[in-house]
Motif scaffolding. Structure first.
Motif, PDB file in Angstrom:
ATOM      1  N   SER A  13       0.844  -1.202   0.000  1.00  0.00           N
ATOM      2  CA  SER A  13       0.000   0.000   0.000  1.00  0.00           C
ATOM      3  C   SER A  13       0.874   1.244   0.000  1.00  0.00           C
ATOM      4  O   SER A  13       2.084   1.159  -0.187  1.00  0.00           O
ATOM      5  N   THR A 306      -5.047   5.268   3.956  1.00  0.00           N
ATOM      6  CA  THR A 306      -4.567   6.593   3.555  1.00  0.00           C
ATOM      7  C   THR A 306      -5.688   7.233   2.726  1.00  0.00           C
ATOM      8  O   THR A 306      -6.086   8.371   2.965  1.00  0.00           O
ATOM      9  N   GLU A 349      -6.272  13.269  10.102  1.00  0.00           N
ATOM     10  CA  GLU A 349      -5.121  13.545  10.974  1.00  0.00           C
ATOM     11  C   GLU A 349      -4.897  15.050  11.102  1.00  0.00           C
ATOM     12  O   GLU A 349      -4.530  15.556  12.158  1.00  0.00           O
ATOM     13  N   GLY A 474      -6.660   1.239   8.656  1.00  0.00           N
ATOM     14  CA  GLY A 474      -6.168   1.766   9.933  1.00  0.00           C
ATOM     15  C   GLY A 474      -7.249   2.472  10.751  1.00  0.00           C
ATOM     16  O   GLY A 474      -7.345   2.291  11.971  1.00  0.00           O
ATOM     17  N   ASN A 478     -11.102   2.993  15.136  1.00  0.00           N
ATOM     18  CA  ASN A 478     -11.593   4.171  15.844  1.00  0.00           C
ATOM     19  C   ASN A 478     -13.104   4.095  16.149  1.00  0.00           C
ATOM     20  O   ASN A 478     -13.928   4.130  15.234  1.00  0.00           O
TER      21      ASN A 478
HETATM   22  N1  LIG Z   1      -7.123   4.819  15.961  1.00  0.00           N
HETATM   23  C1  LIG Z   1      -7.165   5.386  14.760  1.00  0.00           C
HETATM   24  N2  LIG Z   1      -8.131   6.286  14.474  1.00  0.00           N
HETATM   25  C2  LIG Z   1      -8.233   6.879  13.271  1.00  0.00           C
HETATM   26  N3  LIG Z   1      -7.354   6.649  12.259  1.00  0.00           N
HETATM   27  C3  LIG Z   1      -6.350   5.783  12.489  1.00  0.00           C
HETATM   28  C4  LIG Z   1      -6.211   5.102  13.728  1.00  0.00           C
HETATM   29  N4  LIG Z   1      -5.131   4.283  13.610  1.00  0.00           N
HETATM   30  C5  LIG Z   1      -4.635   4.457  12.362  1.00  0.00           C
HETATM   31  N5  LIG Z   1      -5.358   5.359  11.686  1.00  0.00           N
HETATM   32  C6  LIG Z   1      -5.179   5.861  10.297  1.00  0.00           C
HETATM   33  O1  LIG Z   1      -4.898   4.775   9.455  1.00  0.00           O
HETATM   34  C7  LIG Z   1      -4.101   5.225   8.344  1.00  0.00           C
HETATM   35  C8  LIG Z   1      -3.292   4.061   7.827  1.00  0.00           C
HETATM   36  O2  LIG Z   1      -4.197   3.044   7.478  1.00  0.00           O
HETATM   37  P1  LIG Z   1      -3.751   1.805   6.584  1.00  0.00           P
HETATM   38  O3  LIG Z   1      -4.987   1.044   6.260  1.00  0.00           O
HETATM   39  O4  LIG Z   1      -2.656   1.062   7.254  1.00  0.00           O
HETATM   40  O5  LIG Z   1      -3.199   2.626   5.343  1.00  0.00           O
HETATM   41  P2  LIG Z   1      -2.569   2.231   3.927  1.00  0.00           P
HETATM   42  O6  LIG Z   1      -3.080   0.862   3.613  1.00  0.00           O
HETATM   43  O7  LIG Z   1      -3.087   3.291   3.027  1.00  0.00           O
HETATM   44  O8  LIG Z   1      -1.074   2.313   4.087  1.00  0.00           O
HETATM   45  C9  LIG Z   1      -3.236   6.336   8.912  1.00  0.00           C
HETATM   46  O9  LIG Z   1      -3.127   7.365   7.929  1.00  0.00           O
HETATM   47  C10 LIG Z   1      -4.011   6.810  10.169  1.00  0.00           C
HETATM   48  O10 LIG Z   1      -4.557   8.085   9.961  1.00  0.00           O
END
Ligand SMILES: Nc1ncnc2c1ncn2[C@@H]1O[C@H](COP(=O)(O)OP(=O)(O)O)[C@@H](O)[C@H]1O
Ligand SMILES: O=C(CO)[C@@H](O)[C@H](O)COP(=O)(O)O
Length: 577
Positions: A13, A306, A349, A474, A478
């Motif tokens: 990703s 993201t 964020e 990610g 939440n």
């Molecule tokens: N507890 C949380 N609450 C809200 N957003 C979160 C939390 N933990 C992680 N994130 C968000 O998750 C995003 C990353 O998610 P992810 O699915 O791993 O991304 P990608 O696959 O695009 O690399 C980060 O940009 C962050 O803002």
């Protein structure tokens, strides 16, 4: 630990390379990841996984970083004691649209990888261009304009390819590469998507595109199941360039479960993979996400990575320039409906970081954000008669709608919409922003998916809405976001979070590998849904995190959908003038 066979799924990703290993009965055996910024620090000069050339709107990633991450993530799995020798199949996913330009040395280099050297040492010289445009790239407005008129209009392009022209779609990116860097285009022997790039490394040979991921290029004719000749001509600079472009793109197998071959000896000798471990087509991260559970029509997945995406599995092909239809990755005749927002996690964020800090933020970065979301009433309406607040928060130029970066705040009093001004008596706190940004993301999804939802069978008394909303990515961790999404989008059976929420795409990849290897053949061929549906158990895989549909809230948000749409059109018309 369950006994083998095991299946390995990847997800390449924007910010990470993740890997997950599962057993035949879908138990998670091992997980590992490489975080580009954290693990490589300044080595590749990335921030949040990408590099940016502001002047041209280019957003891109060094391919060397991906290559190095493959060795590192496997070393981590190995160190954790993952039984590599029992892995029978590998698949996975990659961020969609991103392209890799291989030179003519690539095929030989992939075939002759020496396990005593790293991938990076051996693949450094095989790229005609050392970067891959990232899906956030927005350097291709001219090319989008050309694509949108080439078949007549954006609707016609969407009818054929599933989407109108988009900056990140690979056809527009290849066209720009040919115009902006003709020497790279000339030196390119093959083009991969991020997904087929990763498959190629494991296969030890350049892998074909996947039947779902190929529909993120604006080049594939979905109903004809082949490249669109006119769009190839546009990309190649005329009819005479088409054969060379076809060669660069390669043939596309229409079966999503195709076995491409066995794993490259590099991986058997360096990491202990079995020689008969099979490589199946890798797909896009969003198509892989819809494979992470048996997703029924009327269920929706909201991926909070993201990017933020809204996904549904549907047999109805109803293309429109404002969203995407893609081939379903495993099921012929089904499609993936998708909305994709660039301003997802990073925009949330930004709002979070503007909030006054709480002591609890030391432990949980999201504590003050969540408190603000939960303690602010829907639309920040504290008492009857207060106007509703609506906003758009786009620190990056947005895809849905296609508008420049900016923040816009409006109020709506039931009949009229007014742009909010800081001099207004009505306050607008940073706490309200936390609630309004989450609502705004969900309202946009509700607005655009309303034609795809219908009354839930057996529950005719409920308004049309998704049956279940599954949160992944990610942000699925939440609880405040889950609550606000339930308020706005409903969900007759509730809002659920996947237990491997941040790893859903890799999990979908692992399920795809399992299905491809165990689906049988002839009369005994099982569809993905049959095979995974029979083995998948809700318990241990998903958790209900919110009730979803609440009559009062659902209606309240329904009442402002028109105002939300009107706010978007006003912002768009100002941006155009
Ligand atoms: N507890 C949380 N609450 C809200 N957003 C979160 C939390 N933990 C992680 N994130 C968000 O998750 C995003 C990353 O998610 P992810 O699915 O791993 O991304 P990608 O696959 O695009 O690399 C980060 O940009 C962050 O803002
Ligand atoms: O461009 C799209 C979909 O069209 C993005 O969803 C990318 O596929 C990457 O997403 P992340 O998982 O990195 O957020």
């Amino acid at each position: 630990m369950s006994s083998g066979p095991f299946y390995l799924g990847f997800d390449l990703s924007t910010q990470q390379l993740k890997a997950i290993v599962i057993s035949s009965n879908l138990a998670v055996i091992s997980e590992a990841k490489v975080d580009f910024d954290a693990d490589f620090r300044t080595k590749y000069g990335t921030k949040k996984g990408v590099r940016i050339n502001e002047d041209e709107g280019e957003v891109y990633q060094p391919i060397a970083m991906w290559v190095e991450a493959v060795d590192l993530v496997l070393a981590r799995l190995h160190e954790k004691g993952c039984p590599m020798g029992q892995i029978k199949g590998v698949s996975g996913s990659g961020q969609q649209h991103s392209s890799v330009y291989w030179n003519s040395d690539a095929e030989t280099a992939l075939k002759s990888l020496n396990p005593r050297h790293t991938l990076l040492e051996q693949l450094g010289g095989v790229f005609a261009y050392e970067f891959a445009p990232n899906w956030q790239d927005h350097s291709t407005q001219n090319e989008c304009d050309d694509f949108d008129v080439h078949l007549g209009n954006p609707q016609k392009l969407a009818d054929v390819s599933g989407s109108a022209a988009h900056h990140r779609f690979t056809g527009t990116q290849i066209l720009r590469m040919r115009r902006r860097r003709p020497q790279v285009y000339e030196a390119t022997a093959r083009i991969s998507l991020c997904s087929s790039f990763l498959a190629s490394v494991f296969l030890g040979s350049i892998a074909p595109f996947d039947i779902s991921d190929v529909t993120g290029m604006n080049l594939w004719d979905i109903s004809a199941e082949t490249w669109n000749e006119k769009l190839l001509g546009l990309t190649a600079g005329g009819k005479e360039g088409i054969p060379a472009l076809r060669k660069k793109l390669g043939e596309v197998p229409t079966d999503g479960g195709v076995i491409l071959g066995t794993v490259s000896p590099y991986f058997t000798q360096r990491f202990g993979f079995s020689e008969d471990c099979r490589i199946t087509a890798f797909t896009g991260d969003n198509p892989a996400t819809i494979l992470c559970l048996p997703l029924r029509p009327l269920d929706a997945i909201v991926s909070l990575g993201t990017s933020s995406t809204f996904l549904m599995n549907t047999p109805n092909y109803k293309p429109d320039p404002s969203y995407h239809f893609m081939n379903h990755p495993t099921t012929k005749g089904h499609y993936m409906f998708m909305l994709c927002y660039k301003n997802g996690g990073l925009a949330r964020e930004k709002v979070r970081d503007a909030l006054p800090k709480l002591a609890a933020d030391e432990k949980d970065l999201w504590a003050s954000f969540n408190k603000s979301v939960l303690e602010t009433p829907p639309l920040d309406v504290h008492k009857d008669g207060d106007p509703a607040k609506l906003g758009l928060y786009f620190p990056l130029p947005e895809i849905v709608p296609n508008v420049q970066a900016g923040t816009w705040r409006y109020t709506h009093n039931g009949s009229s919409l007014t742009e909010y001004s800081a001099s207004s008596k009505l306050g607008w706190t940073s706490q309200a922003d936390a609630r309004i940004i989450v609502e705004s993301q969900a309202l946009s999804m509700r607005l655009r998916s309303q034609n795809l939802v219908s009354a839930i069978p057996g529950q005719p008394e409920l308004p049309a809405q998704p049956r279940r909303i599954y949160l992944v990515g990610g942000g699925s961790l939440n609880p405040a976001i889950a609550r606000a999404f339930g308020d706005v989008l409903g969900g007759a059976e509730g809002v659920y979070r996947l237990d491997v929420g941040g790893n859903a795409c890799a999990l979908g990849g692992a399920y795809k590998a399992l299905w491809a290897c165990e689906r049988g053949d002839g009369d005994r061929l099982q569809s993905f849904d049959e095979l995974i549906g029979a083995r998948w158990k809700e318990e241990g895989n998903v958790q209900k995190v919110d009730d979803g549909y609440r009559e009062r809230e659902y209606k309240r948000y329904g009442d402002v959908l028109d105002a939300f749409e009107e706010m978007e059109s006003r912002v768009l018309s100002v941006a155009k003038n």
